[in-house]
Design a protein around this motif. Structure first.
Motif, PDB file in Angstrom:
ATOM      1  N   LYS A   7      -7.981  -1.466   5.754  1.00  0.00           N
ATOM      2  CA  LYS A   7      -6.775  -1.919   6.440  1.00  0.00           C
ATOM      3  C   LYS A   7      -5.704  -2.061   5.366  1.00  0.00           C
ATOM      4  O   LYS A   7      -5.892  -2.824   4.415  1.00  0.00           O
ATOM      5  N   THR A  20       0.389  -2.678   8.847  1.00  0.00           N
ATOM      6  CA  THR A  20      -0.863  -3.279   8.390  1.00  0.00           C
ATOM      7  C   THR A  20      -1.793  -3.594   9.558  1.00  0.00           C
ATOM      8  O   THR A  20      -2.815  -4.234   9.363  1.00  0.00           O
ATOM      9  N   HIS A  22      -3.278  -1.281  11.711  1.00  0.00           N
ATOM     10  CA  HIS A  22      -4.281  -0.252  11.980  1.00  0.00           C
ATOM     11  C   HIS A  22      -5.256  -0.115  10.823  1.00  0.00           C
ATOM     12  O   HIS A  22      -4.972  -0.491   9.699  1.00  0.00           O
ATOM     13  N   TRP A  23      -6.400   0.466  11.118  1.00  0.00           N
ATOM     14  CA  TRP A  23      -7.394   0.801  10.102  1.00  0.00           C
ATOM     15  C   TRP A  23      -7.203   2.258   9.718  1.00  0.00           C
ATOM     16  O   TRP A  23      -6.869   3.092  10.549  1.00  0.00           O
ATOM     17  N   LYS A  58     -11.690  -1.172  13.493  1.00  0.00           N
ATOM     18  CA  LYS A  58     -12.647  -0.751  12.475  1.00  0.00           C
ATOM     19  C   LYS A  58     -13.821  -0.025  13.124  1.00  0.00           C
ATOM     20  O   LYS A  58     -14.321   0.968  12.586  1.00  0.00           O
TER      21      LYS A  58
END
Length: 103
Positions: A7, A20, A22-23, A58
């Protein structure tokens, strides 16, 4: 193929938390980068190193890696303490300041 799932951290240029949420799944370089002797540019023959995929969770990133046979390592984000001042930005211009006006 190896990849890492993480991340992204906030940028140093802002206090906001944009980009920040989203993975990201990012491939690891398989070959070393080379410096072009004429121009000085850095290049690589590994095309996968240019690929960055964004996922909402995730688990979605891990599922994608598992479905496509990608060996992935996960880096958990460090929790960030919230920095909220009671007066906020307006405190800078308050007329009832107790300290000296320094700016």
């Amino acid at each position: 193929m190896r990849a890492r799932i993480y991340k992204p951290a906030k940028t140093a240029m802002s206090s906001g938390m944009a980009k920040t949420k989203h993975w990201v799944l990012e491939y690891v370089n398989e070959t070393a980068r080379e410096v072009d002797p004429l121009m000085g540019w850095t290049s690589s023959s590994d095309m996968q190193a240019q690929v960055k995929l964004e996922f909402d969770t995730k688990e979605a990133a891990l599922e994608y890696a598992q479905d496509n046979g990608i060996e992935a390592t996960v880096r958990e984000p460090k929790p960030r303490k919230v920095n909220v001042r009671p007066g906020g930005y307006g405190e800078n211009f308050a007329t009832n300041r107790r300290g000296a006006w320094t700016h």
